[in-house]
Design an enzyme around this catalytic site. Structure first.
Site, PDB file in Angstrom:
ATOM      1  N   LEU B 105       5.915 -19.654  -7.695  1.00  0.00           N
ATOM      2  CA  LEU B 105       4.333 -19.081  -7.639  1.00  0.00           C
ATOM      3  C   LEU B 105       4.791 -17.575  -7.695  1.00  0.00           C
ATOM      4  CD1 LEU B 105       2.392 -19.154  -6.042  1.00  0.00           C
ATOM      5  CD2 LEU B 105       2.833 -18.248  -4.179  1.00  0.00           C
ATOM      6  N   ALA B 106       3.978 -17.461  -9.425  1.00  0.00           N
ATOM      7  CA  ALA B 106       4.225 -16.094 -10.120  1.00  0.00           C
ATOM      8  C   ALA B 106       2.984 -15.060  -9.593  1.00  0.00           C
ATOM      9  CB  ALA B 106       3.868 -15.976 -12.076  1.00  0.00           C
ATOM     10  N   HIS B 107       3.253 -14.380  -9.287  1.00  0.00           N
ATOM     11  CA  HIS B 107       2.024 -13.073  -8.585  1.00  0.00           C
ATOM     12  C   HIS B 107       3.113 -11.744  -8.872  1.00  0.00           C
ATOM     13  CE1 HIS B 107       4.132 -12.432  -4.758  1.00  0.00           C
ATOM     14  NE2 HIS B 107       5.015 -13.552  -5.413  1.00  0.00           N
ATOM     15  N   ALA B 108       1.979 -10.382  -8.087  1.00  0.00           N
ATOM     16  CA  ALA B 108       2.284  -9.165  -8.659  1.00  0.00           C
ATOM     17  C   ALA B 108       1.184  -8.608  -7.382  1.00  0.00           C
ATOM     18  CB  ALA B 108       1.761  -8.901  -9.782  1.00  0.00           C
TER      19      ALA B 108
END
Lengths: 92, 199
Positions: B105-108
């Site tokens: 779950l790629a996020h920033a």
């Protein structure tokens, strides 16, 4: 067995990074730990799985219930309650 | 004259069908948003078809996260700066974004690089390793872009439910087109609306 209820007050609820921190804390204990979103009346899910915790859809001001069962259940439930009550204590 | 009239009707019908197929989330949003709890956008409304890319080649985890960010940019959800922020998050905080076997779950953090809440869906031609002790290697990158609010939480919850269901997860991973991915999602959302039990 130890069961507690706590309101989530951080800015974004229990998703992504907060969920990962919550699950990481749960993973430090030997007890079986389950969690549910009382506000949404969800089923209990495994507190040691990020994916499961994400299914709860926990938003700010939602109340969650934590149930731990095992050799360190009281410490586990209280540690998770404290983590949330302290807005993740600077860990997110 | 009768013939012309008929063909006109057929054209109208085709037009309606094509529109529904191209954008199934339009129907979902208009027909159900008022009745869903707290009117949160549904998963299908957060995941535009332009943000779905299948079997993308990626050399390593950075390339995989970059593909996920590019899908967000393509759908108008983020600016390219957010892609760099997602990569920096893994560099700083480690591979915790690998939330389940095979799934990242790629996020920033919320930032001005997020134009609106949304998700991207990128599957890889070959799995890559993020350095996670349990959940490597990764085949699916879900890109998450959230403003500082909870608008995306229920959509993310639906996605997690889908990925926890072995049958639906298999259907999603076997999908050959972005439309097939959305088809699995909208079918599940219709069940969710009918099946009362939450709330």
């Amino acid at each position: 067995m130890k069961q507690l209820r706590v309101k989530v007050t951080n800015a974004v609820g229990l998703h992504a990074r907060p969920a990962a921190v919550f699950v990481g804390e749960a993973g430090r204990f030997a007890s079986q730990i389950r969690v549910r979103n009382a506000t949404r009346n969800t089923p209990w899910v495994d507190a040691k799985s990020i994916l499961s915790v994400l299914t709860l859809g926990v938003e700010p001001q939602h109340e969650i219930e934590i149930m731990a069962d095992g050799p360190d259940d009281t410490r586990a439930a209280e540690a998770l309650q404290q983590l949330i009550a302290s807005d993740f204590a600077g860990k997110i | 004259m009768g013939g012309r009239c008929e063909s006109g009707m057929v054209e109208r019908d085709l037009h309606v069908d094509a529109r529904a197929d191209d954008a199934p989330w339009i129907r979902e949003v208009t027909s159900t948003s008022a009745s869903t709890e707290q009117a949160r956008p549904r998963l299908s409304a957060l995941l535009p078809i332009a943000a779905i890319r299948l079997r993308i080649p990626a050399m390593d985890w950075r390339a995989a996260v970059r593909a996920s960010g590019e899908a967000l940019v393509a759908a108008g959800i983020t600016t390219p700066a957010y892609t760099d922020q997602m990569i920096a998050t893994v560099e700083q905080l480690g591979p915790y974004i690998v939330i389940a076997p095979g799934i990242a779950l790629a996020h920033a953090r919320p930032s001005e690089a997020v134009l609106r809440p949304g998700l991207s869906w990128v599957t890889l031609a070959q799995p890559v390793r993020f350095g996670h002790k349990d959940n490597d290697p990764v085949t699916l990158i879900v890109g998450l872009a959230a403003p500082d609010s909870s608008s995306h939480v229920q959509g993310l919850a639906t996605l997690a439910e889908l990925l926890e269901d072995p049958t639906r997860r298999a259907a999603l991973m076997a999908a050959n087109t972005p439309r097939d991915v959305l088809g699995v999602i909208t079918e599940y959302e219709r069940r969710d609306v009918r099946g009362v039990g939450r709330g």
